[in-house]
Motif scaffolding. Sequence first.
Motif, PDB file in Angstrom:
ATOM      1  N   GLU A   1     -27.159 -18.771  65.452  1.00 32.23           N
ATOM      2  CA  GLU A   1     -27.836 -19.399  66.288  1.00 32.23           C
ATOM      3  C   GLU A   1     -28.890 -18.650  67.146  1.00 32.23           C
ATOM      4  O   GLU A   1     -28.573 -17.388  67.671  1.00 32.23           O
ATOM      5  CB  GLU A   1     -26.743 -19.961  67.321  1.00 32.23           C
ATOM      6  CG  GLU A   1     -25.968 -21.052  66.386  1.00 32.23           C
ATOM      7  CD  GLU A   1     -25.251 -21.851  67.491  1.00 32.23           C
ATOM      8  OE1 GLU A   1     -25.535 -23.281  67.438  1.00 32.23           O
ATOM      9  OE2 GLU A   1     -24.375 -21.400  68.338  1.00 32.23           O
TER      10      GLU A   1
ATOM     11  N   ARG B   1     -36.571 -33.741  58.213  1.00 32.01           N
ATOM     12  CA  ARG B   1     -35.191 -33.320  57.923  1.00 32.01           C
ATOM     13  C   ARG B   1     -34.952 -34.031  56.708  1.00 32.01           C
ATOM     14  O   ARG B   1     -34.261 -33.592  55.839  1.00 32.01           O
ATOM     15  CB  ARG B   1     -34.418 -34.050  58.948  1.00 32.01           C
ATOM     16  CG  ARG B   1     -32.744 -33.551  58.688  1.00 32.01           C
ATOM     17  CD  ARG B   1     -31.742 -33.731  59.791  1.00 32.01           C
ATOM     18  NE  ARG B   1     -30.554 -33.617  59.339  1.00 32.01           N
ATOM     19  CZ  ARG B   1     -29.426 -34.156  59.420  1.00 32.01           C
ATOM     20  NH1 ARG B   1     -29.440 -35.381  60.092  1.00 32.01           N
ATOM     21  NH2 ARG B   1     -28.226 -33.777  59.078  1.00 32.01           N
TER      22      ARG B   1
ATOM     23  N   PHE C   1     -35.106 -23.060  62.124  1.00 32.14           N
ATOM     24  CA  PHE C   1     -35.205 -24.307  62.183  1.00 32.14           C
ATOM     25  C   PHE C   1     -34.994 -24.849  63.676  1.00 32.14           C
ATOM     26  O   PHE C   1     -34.097 -24.323  64.518  1.00 32.14           O
ATOM     27  CB  PHE C   1     -34.443 -24.961  61.254  1.00 32.14           C
ATOM     28  CG  PHE C   1     -34.690 -24.810  59.834  1.00 32.14           C
ATOM     29  CD1 PHE C   1     -35.643 -25.782  59.297  1.00 32.14           C
ATOM     30  CD2 PHE C   1     -34.738 -23.657  59.270  1.00 32.14           C
ATOM     31  CE1 PHE C   1     -35.799 -25.556  57.778  1.00 32.14           C
ATOM     32  CE2 PHE C   1     -35.150 -23.189  57.892  1.00 32.14           C
ATOM     33  CZ  PHE C   1     -35.636 -24.593  57.243  1.00 32.14           C
ATOM     34  N   HIS C   2     -35.675 -25.976  64.081  1.00 33.00           N
ATOM     35  CA  HIS C   2     -35.236 -26.720  65.226  1.00 33.00           C
ATOM     36  C   HIS C   2     -35.425 -28.053  65.309  1.00 33.00           C
ATOM     37  O   HIS C   2     -36.242 -28.583  64.497  1.00 33.00           O
ATOM     38  CB  HIS C   2     -36.048 -26.086  66.644  1.00 33.00           C
ATOM     39  CG  HIS C   2     -37.316 -26.496  66.804  1.00 33.00           C
ATOM     40  ND1 HIS C   2     -37.602 -27.602  67.355  1.00 33.00           N
ATOM     41  CD2 HIS C   2     -38.622 -26.240  66.148  1.00 33.00           C
ATOM     42  CE1 HIS C   2     -38.981 -28.157  67.329  1.00 33.00           C
ATOM     43  NE2 HIS C   2     -39.481 -26.862  66.874  1.00 33.00           N
ATOM     44  N   CYS C   3     -34.750 -28.717  66.155  1.00 31.98           N
ATOM     45  CA  CYS C   3     -34.809 -30.240  66.450  1.00 31.98           C
ATOM     46  C   CYS C   3     -35.003 -30.318  67.974  1.00 31.98           C
ATOM     47  O   CYS C   3     -35.399 -29.375  68.417  1.00 31.98           O
ATOM     48  CB  CYS C   3     -33.635 -31.161  65.899  1.00 31.98           C
ATOM     49  SG  CYS C   3     -32.077 -30.626  66.644  1.00 31.98           S
TER      50      CYS C   3
ATOM     51  N   GLY D   1     -30.781 -29.289  68.853  1.00 28.67           N
ATOM     52  CA  GLY D   1     -30.028 -28.400  68.160  1.00 28.67           C
ATOM     53  C   GLY D   1     -28.870 -28.850  67.250  1.00 28.67           C
ATOM     54  O   GLY D   1     -28.064 -28.123  66.676  1.00 28.67           O
TER      55      GLY D   1
ATOM     56  N   SER E   1     -30.765 -29.813  63.473  1.00 29.45           N
ATOM     57  CA  SER E   1     -31.016 -28.349  62.756  1.00 29.45           C
ATOM     58  C   SER E   1     -29.714 -27.634  62.541  1.00 29.45           C
ATOM     59  O   SER E   1     -29.679 -26.997  61.523  1.00 29.45           O
ATOM     60  CB  SER E   1     -31.687 -27.358  63.944  1.00 29.45           C
ATOM     61  OG  SER E   1     -31.097 -27.364  65.003  1.00 29.45           O
TER      62      SER E   1
ATOM     63  N   VAL F   1     -29.370 -26.492  59.006  1.00 30.17           N
ATOM     64  CA  VAL F   1     -29.301 -24.946  58.414  1.00 30.17           C
ATOM     65  C   VAL F   1     -27.965 -24.783  57.673  1.00 30.17           C
ATOM     66  O   VAL F   1     -28.047 -23.872  56.805  1.00 30.17           O
ATOM     67  CB  VAL F   1     -29.316 -24.178  59.568  1.00 30.17           C
ATOM     68  CG1 VAL F   1     -28.992 -22.467  59.273  1.00 30.17           C
ATOM     69  CG2 VAL F   1     -31.080 -24.121  59.997  1.00 30.17           C
TER      70      VAL F   1
ATOM     71  N   HIS G   1     -30.896 -21.266  63.499  1.00 33.86           N
ATOM     72  CA  HIS G   1     -31.586 -22.687  64.180  1.00 33.86           C
ATOM     73  C   HIS G   1     -31.725 -22.104  65.610  1.00 33.86           C
ATOM     74  O   HIS G   1     -31.053 -21.426  66.086  1.00 33.86           O
ATOM     75  CB  HIS G   1     -30.520 -23.800  63.952  1.00 33.86           C
ATOM     76  CG  HIS G   1     -29.526 -23.925  64.755  1.00 33.86           C
ATOM     77  ND1 HIS G   1     -29.392 -25.077  65.453  1.00 33.86           N
ATOM     78  CD2 HIS G   1     -28.411 -23.224  65.182  1.00 33.86           C
ATOM     79  CE1 HIS G   1     -28.260 -25.097  66.185  1.00 33.86           C
ATOM     80  NE2 HIS G   1     -27.827 -24.012  65.941  1.00 33.86           N
TER      81      HIS G   1
END
Length: 132
Positions: free
Chosen positions: A20, A59, A86-88, A91, A94, A98, A110
Amino acid sequence: MGLKTSASQLVATARARIEEVETAELIAKVDDPDVVIVDIRDIRERQRGYIPGSVHAPRGMIEFWVDPDSPYFKPVFGQEGKRYVFHCASGWRSALTVATLQDMGFDAAHLREGFSPWEEHGGPVEIPEPRK
């Protein structure tokens, strides 16, 4: 009918086994050519603003886009020596993404808090041109 595992349990399990990245750390790396920031949010979320230079990868397609044997493979995911983050929005998506990519053998991290607090932490945001 009750679920065997809740969505929050899935996220917690994923977070326990993936890397993270904190918001301030990624803000400091936003211009680093060795870091590829991947936005997995829906296109409608991205239209409200995104991290400059980030790659949009919905995604629902990510497992196919990272797999070199897939007909949907995207070369951006085949770069040697890059760090993928990666991100959304928050969290959650993602973290799940991941964890799945890690199971596939694709090394990624992420953004722990997601995009939601990005701007308030001083992160740059690009707003796309309105669609005509």
